[in-house]
Write an enzyme that holds these catalytic residues in place. Structure first.
Site, PDB file in Angstrom:
ATOM      1  N   GLU A  12      68.197  63.316  26.619  1.00 42.92           N
ATOM      2  CA  GLU A  12      66.799  62.962  26.350  1.00 42.92           C
ATOM      3  C   GLU A  12      66.212  63.846  25.262  1.00 42.92           C
ATOM      4  O   GLU A  12      65.117  64.384  25.384  1.00 42.92           O
ATOM      5  CB  GLU A  12      65.955  63.064  27.636  1.00 42.92           C
ATOM      6  CG  GLU A  12      66.402  62.150  28.757  1.00 42.92           C
ATOM      7  CD  GLU A  12      66.319  60.675  28.384  1.00 42.92           C
ATOM      8  OE1 GLU A  12      65.375  60.294  27.651  1.00 42.92           O
ATOM      9  OE2 GLU A  12      67.202  59.901  28.814  1.00 42.92           O
ATOM     10  N   LYS A  15      68.557  61.564  20.434  1.00 37.99           N
ATOM     11  CA  LYS A  15      69.761  61.100  19.724  1.00 37.99           C
ATOM     12  C   LYS A  15      69.646  59.647  19.288  1.00 37.99           C
ATOM     13  O   LYS A  15      70.054  59.285  18.176  1.00 37.99           O
ATOM     14  CB  LYS A  15      70.997  61.274  20.609  1.00 37.99           C
ATOM     15  CG  LYS A  15      71.392  62.702  20.885  1.00 37.99           C
ATOM     16  CD  LYS A  15      72.719  62.802  21.600  1.00 37.99           C
ATOM     17  CE  LYS A  15      72.715  62.137  22.958  1.00 37.99           C
ATOM     18  NZ  LYS A  15      71.821  62.816  23.935  1.00 37.99           N
ATOM     19  N   VAL A  17      66.905  57.779  18.732  1.00 37.53           N
ATOM     20  CA  VAL A  17      65.924  57.625  17.648  1.00 37.53           C
ATOM     21  C   VAL A  17      66.495  58.188  16.351  1.00 37.53           C
ATOM     22  O   VAL A  17      66.309  57.603  15.265  1.00 37.53           O
ATOM     23  CB  VAL A  17      64.598  58.316  18.025  1.00 37.53           C
ATOM     24  CG1 VAL A  17      63.628  58.296  16.849  1.00 37.53           C
ATOM     25  CG2 VAL A  17      63.969  57.620  19.222  1.00 37.53           C
ATOM     26  N   LYS A  37      78.582  53.183  20.581  1.00 38.14           N
ATOM     27  CA  LYS A  37      78.196  53.950  21.772  1.00 38.14           C
ATOM     28  C   LYS A  37      79.407  54.011  22.686  1.00 38.14           C
ATOM     29  O   LYS A  37      79.743  53.033  23.356  1.00 38.14           O
ATOM     30  CB  LYS A  37      77.011  53.276  22.473  1.00 38.14           C
ATOM     31  CG  LYS A  37      76.477  54.040  23.679  1.00 38.14           C
ATOM     32  CD  LYS A  37      75.672  55.252  23.267  1.00 38.14           C
ATOM     33  CE  LYS A  37      75.064  55.948  24.476  1.00 38.14           C
ATOM     34  NZ  LYS A  37      74.242  57.110  24.096  1.00 38.14           N
ATOM     35  N   GLY A 113      74.451  62.612  26.333  1.00 36.10           N
ATOM     36  CA  GLY A 113      74.185  63.994  26.693  1.00 36.10           C
ATOM     37  C   GLY A 113      74.579  64.956  25.589  1.00 36.10           C
ATOM     38  O   GLY A 113      74.484  64.646  24.400  1.00 36.10           O
ATOM     39  N   GLY A 171      64.885  66.528  17.062  1.00 32.81           N
ATOM     40  CA  GLY A 171      64.767  65.139  17.498  1.00 32.81           C
ATOM     41  C   GLY A 171      63.367  64.696  17.851  1.00 32.81           C
ATOM     42  O   GLY A 171      63.096  63.492  17.902  1.00 32.81           O
ATOM     43  N   PRO A 201      59.233  63.014  14.023  1.00 33.93           N
ATOM     44  CA  PRO A 201      57.997  63.308  14.755  1.00 33.93           C
ATOM     45  C   PRO A 201      58.020  62.770  16.176  1.00 33.93           C
ATOM     46  O   PRO A 201      58.595  61.715  16.455  1.00 33.93           O
ATOM     47  CB  PRO A 201      56.910  62.637  13.908  1.00 33.93           C
ATOM     48  CG  PRO A 201      57.622  61.583  13.123  1.00 33.93           C
ATOM     49  CD  PRO A 201      58.994  62.111  12.884  1.00 33.93           C
TER      50      PRO A 201
END
Length: 244
Positions: A12, A15, A17, A37, A113, A171, A201
């Site tokens: 979280e 990654k 974005v 992925k 992760g 990130g 941002p």
């Protein structure tokens, strides 16, 4: 670079974005892009996962591919074991990325992760896949307190495996950064051993696709095809010198 592995110092952390931003900038430059992925966890069959979010933000003209999907939000090896599904191995990741690279200008491999989260019972990780590919790793880091340690540990793990770090990228840069975040702009490159290559941002993932793609170049450094400049960003955001 034909293949870039996108990892991070934790979960979280931005990654997906970041992957979308790199894909959007590459697409705007006329490059064909694929997003791989290896292991999607915590998402049920038929529900949208990370690659669908990349498509939403970066635009639909992308090739996307998942190697495995597991419903529970756990490390891939554990999630696979609990679901009774096959695990993903680093060589499979490398083979899939190589096949995509034969037909695309850029392949982005987004991990799950952190860098050393296990993919399989043999201890295989995303770092092993990057080593097999000979691909650089873009390390997505957090902005604030605690980031220096995890950034240094990730950099050390990459060096130990002979894997090149493309650079650290923040990130989620806070709209109102605290003192630790602002000080970290100078210290993150020291712990990573390489300059910062961007800062996305806070809240960028909530933008619609059009606005996201319009802004993406301003978040990424020239190494990733963008216009973001580490020096000017630090001058604007970092704290001034304390007078005793």
């Amino acid at each position: 670079m034909t293949v870039i592995v996108v990892s991070g110092t934790g979960t979280e952390i931005g990654k997906t974005v970041t992957t979308a931003a790199v894909a959007a900038v590459a697409r705007a430059a006329g490059r064909s892009v694929a997003v791989l992925k290896p292991a999607q966890t915590g998402v049920a069959s038929g529900d949208p996962g990370d690659v669908q979010e990349v498509l939403r933000l970066a635009g639909g003209d992308l090739t996307t591919h998942e190697l495995a999907r597991y419903p529970e939000p756990l490390a891939p090896d554990v999630a696979a074991r609990r679901s009774g599904r096959a695990q993903v191995h680093p060589q499979e990741v490398a083979d899939a990325a190589t096949a995509l690279a034969a037909e695309h200008d850029l392949v982005l491999v987004e991990g799950a992760g952190g860098l050393l989260v296990r993919l399989d019972d043999e201890g295989g990780t995303l770092a092993d896949a990057a080593r097999l590919l000979g691909a650089p790793v873009l390390v997505v880091v957090s902005a604030g307190l605690g980031s220096l340690n995890t950034t240094a540990l990730t950099a050390e793990a990459l060096r130990a495996r002979g894997v090149r770090q493309l650079g650290p990228l923040v990130g989620s840069w806070p709209a109102v950064p605290d003192l630790a975040s602002r000080c970290n702009l100078a210290d993150l490159p020291k712990d990573a051993g390489t300059p910062l290559v961007g800062a996305i941002p806070e809240g960028a993932g909530a933008l619609d696709g059009f606005d996201f793609r319009a802004a993406a170049r301003s978040w990424l450094g020239p190494e990733l095809g963008g216009t973001w400049d580490a020096t000017s960003f630090a001058e604007r955001e970092a704290p001034g010198t304390l007078v005793h």
